[in-house]
Design an enzyme around this catalytic site. Structure first.
Site, PDB file in Angstrom:
ATOM      1  N   GLU A  75       0.821  -1.128   0.118  1.00 44.89           N
ATOM      2  CA  GLU A  75       0.100   0.071  -0.057  1.00 44.89           C
ATOM      3  C   GLU A  75       0.829   1.216  -0.133  1.00 44.89           C
ATOM      4  O   GLU A  75       0.557   2.045  -0.605  1.00 44.89           O
ATOM      5  CB  GLU A  75      -0.822  -0.143   1.081  1.00 44.89           C
ATOM      6  CG  GLU A  75      -1.663   1.387   1.231  1.00 44.89           C
ATOM      7  CD  GLU A  75      -2.794   1.562   2.565  1.00 44.89           C
ATOM      8  OE1 GLU A  75      -3.551   2.383   2.371  1.00 44.89           O
ATOM      9  OE2 GLU A  75      -2.860   0.458   3.415  1.00 44.89           O
ATOM     10  N   ASP A  87      -0.650  -5.062   3.009  1.00 46.82           N
ATOM     11  CA  ASP A  87      -1.140  -3.965   3.849  1.00 46.82           C
ATOM     12  C   ASP A  87      -0.620  -3.978   4.984  1.00 46.82           C
ATOM     13  O   ASP A  87      -0.861  -4.842   6.074  1.00 46.82           O
ATOM     14  CB  ASP A  87      -2.714  -3.765   3.953  1.00 46.82           C
ATOM     15  CG  ASP A  87      -3.347  -2.176   4.403  1.00 46.82           C
ATOM     16  OD1 ASP A  87      -4.373  -2.043   4.318  1.00 46.82           O
ATOM     17  OD2 ASP A  87      -2.371  -1.655   5.207  1.00 46.82           O
ATOM     18  N   ILE A  96      -0.612  -1.825   7.809  1.00 47.56           N
ATOM     19  CA  ILE A  96      -1.444  -1.648   8.886  1.00 47.56           C
ATOM     20  C   ILE A  96      -2.736  -1.510   8.395  1.00 47.56           C
ATOM     21  O   ILE A  96      -3.159  -0.369   7.857  1.00 47.56           O
ATOM     22  CB  ILE A  96      -0.969  -0.449   9.738  1.00 47.56           C
ATOM     23  CG1 ILE A  96       0.555  -0.621  10.192  1.00 47.56           C
ATOM     24  CG2 ILE A  96      -1.878  -0.091  11.041  1.00 47.56           C
ATOM     25  CD1 ILE A  96       0.981   0.571  11.066  1.00 47.56           C
ATOM     26  N   ASP A  97      -3.508  -2.141   8.512  1.00 43.15           N
ATOM     27  CA  ASP A  97      -4.837  -1.999   7.879  1.00 43.15           C
ATOM     28  C   ASP A  97      -5.789  -1.444   8.978  1.00 43.15           C
ATOM     29  O   ASP A  97      -5.978  -2.237   9.914  1.00 43.15           O
ATOM     30  CB  ASP A  97      -5.546  -3.115   7.287  1.00 43.15           C
ATOM     31  CG  ASP A  97      -7.089  -2.960   6.460  1.00 43.15           C
ATOM     32  OD1 ASP A  97      -7.921  -3.745   6.799  1.00 43.15           O
ATOM     33  OD2 ASP A  97      -6.845  -2.207   5.736  1.00 43.15           O
ATOM     34  N   THR A 119      -5.412   2.141   9.786  1.00 40.21           N
ATOM     35  CA  THR A 119      -4.669   3.187  10.351  1.00 40.21           C
ATOM     36  C   THR A 119      -5.045   4.201  11.116  1.00 40.21           C
ATOM     37  O   THR A 119      -4.450   4.632  12.135  1.00 40.21           O
ATOM     38  CB  THR A 119      -4.008   3.631   8.899  1.00 40.21           C
ATOM     39  OG1 THR A 119      -3.390   2.701   8.291  1.00 40.21           O
ATOM     40  CG2 THR A 119      -2.771   4.751   9.516  1.00 40.21           C
ATOM     41  N   ASP A 123      -6.124  -4.281   0.966  1.00 42.64           N
ATOM     42  CA  ASP A 123      -7.052  -4.343   2.039  1.00 42.64           C
ATOM     43  C   ASP A 123      -7.930  -5.745   1.947  1.00 42.64           C
ATOM     44  O   ASP A 123      -8.324  -6.423   3.308  1.00 42.64           O
ATOM     45  CB  ASP A 123      -8.206  -3.246   1.801  1.00 42.64           C
ATOM     46  CG  ASP A 123      -7.709  -2.071   1.904  1.00 42.64           C
ATOM     47  OD1 ASP A 123      -8.190  -1.312   1.031  1.00 42.64           O
ATOM     48  OD2 ASP A 123      -6.943  -1.666   2.879  1.00 42.64           O
TER      49      ASP A 123
HETATM   50  C1  LIP Z   1      -8.762   1.267   5.733  1.00 39.68           C
HETATM   51  C2  LIP Z   1      -9.845  -0.069   5.254  1.00 39.68           C
HETATM   52  C3  LIP Z   1     -11.401   0.201   5.517  1.00 39.68           C
HETATM   53  C4  LIP Z   1     -11.766   1.622   5.170  1.00 39.68           C
HETATM   54  C5  LIP Z   1     -10.950   2.633   5.411  1.00 39.68           C
HETATM   55  C6  LIP Z   1      -9.427   2.040   5.000  1.00 39.68           C
HETATM   56  P1  LIP Z   1      -6.278   1.437   5.591  1.00 39.68           P
HETATM   57  O1  LIP Z   1      -7.816   0.905   5.264  1.00 39.68           O
HETATM   58  O2  LIP Z   1      -9.528  -1.433   6.208  1.00 39.68           O
HETATM   59  O3  LIP Z   1     -12.288  -0.898   5.592  1.00 39.68           O
HETATM   60  O4  LIP Z   1     -13.001   1.656   5.652  1.00 39.68           O
HETATM   61  O5  LIP Z   1     -11.330   3.807   4.476  1.00 39.68           O
HETATM   62  O6  LIP Z   1      -9.340   2.203   3.330  1.00 39.68           O
HETATM   63  O7  LIP Z   1      -6.399   2.846   4.880  1.00 39.68           O
HETATM   64  O8  LIP Z   1      -6.379   1.436   7.219  1.00 39.68           O
HETATM   65  O9  LIP Z   1      -5.375   0.559   5.177  1.00 39.68           O
END
Ligand code: LIP
Length: 323
Positions: free
Chosen positions: A105, A134, A136-137, A139, A261
């Site tokens: 990412e 990813d 840190i999914d 963030t 994601d």
């Molecule tokens: C997040 C996603 C989440 C979405 C957020 C963001 P990140 O990814 O996991 O479902 O609603 O907008 O995209 O940016 O934390 O890697």
């Protein structure tokens, strides 16, 4: 000529780094493709090591790291921890699989268009071994000190997912799967929920990181709220998918997500006995951005597709600008 060039580089002219890599890559392809060199379980083992190491950073710095900058929108955050975790994961993976491809990412420009085209550049031609990461999914949760963020590593061979790892470091929950081998939580086999009735389902969803997506999701939620038992937004698509695979959530729905994601989580749900499509019911591929994952029981999945299409909540409008 080709074979000679591979095995015996010209005397006293050391090959450049790129030349060495391409010679080795050609050699690998000529004699053994990356496909055959590494088994899924070997790949899984290294992904687990990398995910746990990055998970340590998340656990130790949650709520203690400031936003470095925003990406496509003010809701789309990045921190130095995202980059450090990604660099660590990439280094671990490249150490063991030097000729594999890596889509992370934090290596991609902001926004939906850049995310889709970055993926495309790795799908054509198909790669023998592609890591989709990813670091840190979730963030926003991480920055805010909310302990709902995960490391997500999806692995594909020639555009087909073969390994998925999602590590949630706060509860030390490791979700793993290999194609055709089922899905596991901390080494214990896991399955999607047995629920067959839509009215008894608990739905996970996300509002995305732009008003463009949030508007669509709110339409979808208005259509699904009256016909489901509960709705939860945990702030991480990968965590939602891991929870569907573990039978904690019955369904996950969100539009306009990136491959990093959802790739690992999609394999987990499928291997746990669930169903993953786009929001119109088309089977999941690495290019899917509008996702609907469910336990695949009864008519739940089809009913939700119908409701989303009727509500016009099956896709976010095409972005006109970056976001
Ligand atoms: C997040 C996603 C989440 C979405 C957020 C963001 P990140 O990814 O996991 O479902 O609603 O907008 O995209 O940016 O934390 O890697």
């Amino acid at each position: 000529m080709e074979t000679d060039a591979l095995s015996k580089p010209p005397i006293n002219v050391p090959p450049t780094g790129a030349e060495t890599e391409s010679i080795h890559k050609r050699h690998a392809r000529a004699s053994h493709s990356l496909q055959t060199i590494y088994s899924d379980s070997e790949i899984l083992d290294v992904c687990i090591i990398a995910a746990r190491e990055a998970g340590q950073i998340i656990r130790d710095t949650c709520g203690k790291i400031a936003v470095e900058k925003t990406k496509a929108t003010v809701q789309d955050l990045v921190t130095v921890a995202d980059k450090n975790c990604q660099d660590l994961i990439e280094a671990r993976l490249k150490e063991r699989f030097p000729f594999a491809d890596f889509l992370g990412e934090e290596n991609v420009a902001p926004g939906a268009i850049a995310s889709a085209s970055a993926l495309q550049s790795f799908l054509t031609p198909p790669r023998d071994l592609l890591f989709i990461v990813d670091p840190i999914d979730g963030t926003t949760n991480f920055v805010s000190g909310i302990p709902f963020s995960v490391v997500s590593i999806g692995v594909a061979r020639r555009n087909e997912l073969c390994v998925g790892v999602i590590y949630e470091p706060y509860r030390d929950e490791l979700f793993t799967s290999m194609k055709g081998q089922g899905a596991f939580l901390n080494g214990e086999k896991m399955s999607v929920s047995p629920e067959r009735l839509l009215i008894n389902t608990v739905l996970g969803f996300g509002l995305g990181s732009s008003s463009r997506v949030a508007t669509t999701m709110i339409k979808g939620l208005s259509a699904l709220e009256p016909v489901t038992r509960g709705q939860r937004a945990l702030g991480s698509a990968a965590l939602h998918l891991a929870y569907v695979a573990a039978g904690r959530l019955t369904v996950f729905y969100e539009c306009d997500l990136s491959s990093w994601d959802i790739s690992a989580g999609s394999l987990l749900v499928k291997e746990a006995g669930g169903r993953v499509t786009d929001t119109r019911g088309v089977p999941y591929t690495l290019e899917t951005r509008d996702i609907l994952a469910s336990n695949g029981k009864g008519d739940i999945h089809t009913q939700i597709v119908d409701l989303l299409v009727q509500a016009g909540a099956d896709a976010a409008p095409i972005p006109l600008s970056l976001n």
